[in-house]
Structure formats: structure tokens, C-alpha cells
Scaffold this motif. Structure first.
Motif, PDB file in Angstrom:
ATOM      1  N   ILE A  80       0.839  -1.348   0.067  1.00 16.08           N
ATOM      2  CA  ILE A  80      -0.010   0.009  -0.152  1.00 16.08           C
ATOM      3  C   ILE A  80       0.804   1.287   0.143  1.00 16.08           C
ATOM      4  O   ILE A  80       1.658   1.345   0.921  1.00 16.08           O
ATOM      5  CB  ILE A  80      -0.868   0.125   1.273  1.00 16.08           C
ATOM      6  N   ARG A  81       0.736   2.195  -1.210  1.00 17.26           N
ATOM      7  CA  ARG A  81       1.360   3.355  -0.941  1.00 17.26           C
ATOM      8  C   ARG A  81       0.300   4.563  -1.204  1.00 17.26           C
ATOM      9  O   ARG A  81      -0.495   4.682  -2.031  1.00 17.26           O
ATOM     10  CB  ARG A  81       2.365   3.501  -2.415  1.00 17.26           C
ATOM     11  N   ILE A  82       0.631   5.208  -0.181  1.00 19.02           N
ATOM     12  CA  ILE A  82      -0.190   6.445  -0.336  1.00 19.02           C
ATOM     13  C   ILE A  82       0.157   7.430  -1.496  1.00 19.02           C
ATOM     14  O   ILE A  82       1.195   7.736  -1.527  1.00 19.02           O
ATOM     15  CB  ILE A  82       0.061   7.233   1.265  1.00 19.02           C
ATOM     16  N   THR A  83      -0.917   7.985  -2.140  1.00 19.58           N
ATOM     17  CA  THR A  83      -0.500   9.010  -3.060  1.00 19.58           C
ATOM     18  C   THR A  83      -0.447  10.363  -2.423  1.00 19.58           C
ATOM     19  O   THR A  83      -0.605  10.776  -1.470  1.00 19.58           O
ATOM     20  CB  THR A  83      -1.759   8.954  -4.275  1.00 19.58           C
ATOM     21  N   GLU A  84      -0.007  11.308  -3.293  1.00 19.07           N
ATOM     22  CA  GLU A  84       0.093  12.580  -3.045  1.00 19.07           C
ATOM     23  C   GLU A  84      -1.347  13.269  -2.678  1.00 19.07           C
ATOM     24  O   GLU A  84      -1.451  13.963  -1.753  1.00 19.07           O
ATOM     25  CB  GLU A  84       0.607  13.445  -4.375  1.00 19.07           C
ATOM     26  N   ALA A  85      -2.356  12.877  -3.399  1.00 18.56           N
ATOM     27  CA  ALA A  85      -3.724  13.445  -2.950  1.00 18.56           C
ATOM     28  C   ALA A  85      -3.970  12.706  -1.737  1.00 18.56           C
ATOM     29  O   ALA A  85      -4.742  13.294  -0.899  1.00 18.56           O
ATOM     30  CB  ALA A  85      -4.694  13.016  -4.286  1.00 18.56           C
ATOM     31  N   GLY A  86      -3.660  11.410  -1.524  1.00 17.44           N
ATOM     32  CA  GLY A  86      -4.082  10.894  -0.406  1.00 17.44           C
ATOM     33  C   GLY A  86      -3.263  11.406   0.825  1.00 17.44           C
ATOM     34  O   GLY A  86      -3.987  11.276   2.023  1.00 17.44           O
TER      35      GLY A  86
END
Length: 125
Positions: A80-86
């Protein structure tokens, strides 16, 4: 129940449920303090069911807040990688939740609470 309603109201403008917030914030924290987690590690950190975590992660992915990638160490797992928007959404949600928490617990008299907890602890012993 009142606290849950306060959290729901605080997160609604951000289009997040409380569970989505917890998993998003946990994914961000784990990613910043080590390797990005897989779904099982994220569920363990958040204290959530693995199957439910997978379902919620799919919703967060559909919103563009996280990305799931094959785990190079385990072909059965997803990282799981968090996005910039996340990350931006998680930061806004953390502020909203902390503000709602502070407002909810502000009327609590700390001195009375500590005394009551001490009394309860004494009753248990």
C-alpha cells in the motif's frame, strides 16, 4: 455514539468514513516510518479485519488516495502506497479529527476524570 457521530460529521466534507480515515492515516504513518505496508500489516496496525481492510483499501484506491502494487517480497501480497492526493487528504482529515476530538472532550473536567479513574482502579484491586 455521540463521539462516532462527531467523527462522521468531521470527516463527511472530506468524503471519508472513519474507517477510511484510520486506514489512510495508518498507511501514511507506516510508509513514513519504514517500508510501505502490505494489507495484512496495515490491518494489524489499524486493528481492523483483513478482509474488511482489503475492501476499504479498494475504495480508497478508487478515490485515488492510495495505490496498491505487487509486493516484491511476496507475490501474493499487495503493498500500500499513499498517493500525493492521499497524503493531502490524510493531513486535512487529521486536523478535522483532532479538532472534533478537542471539541468533544473539552467539557471533560480533567481533575474529576483522574479522581474517578483512580477510584475505579482502586475498586478493581
Amino acid at each position: 455514539m455521540r463521539w462516532q457521530r462527531a467523527m462522521t460529521a468531521a470527516l463527511a466534507p472530506l468524503d471519508l468514513t472513519h474507517v477510511q480515515f484510520v486506514l489512510l492515516a495508518s498507511a501514511m504513518w507506516l510508509g513514513r516510518h519504514g517500508e510501505p505496508p502490505n494489507q495484512v500489516q496495515l490491518a494489524a496496525q489499524a486493528g481492523t479485519d483483513v478482509k474488511m481492510t482489503s475492501d476499504v483499501i479498494a475504495r480508497l484506491q478508487a478515490k485515488g488516495l492510495i495505490a496498491r502494487e505487487a509486493d516484491p517480497r511476496d507475490s501474493r501480497a499487495k503493498v500500500i502506497r499513499i498517493t500525493e492526493a492521499g497524503a493531502a487528504s490524510a493531513q486535512r482529515a487529521i486536523v478535522a479529527v483532532e479538532t472534533a476530538d478537542a471539541a468533544f472532550f473539552d467539557p471533560v473536567d480533567d481533575t474529576k476524570l483522574v479522581a474517578m479513574l483512580q477510584q475505579l482502579a482502586g475498586d478493581i484491586r
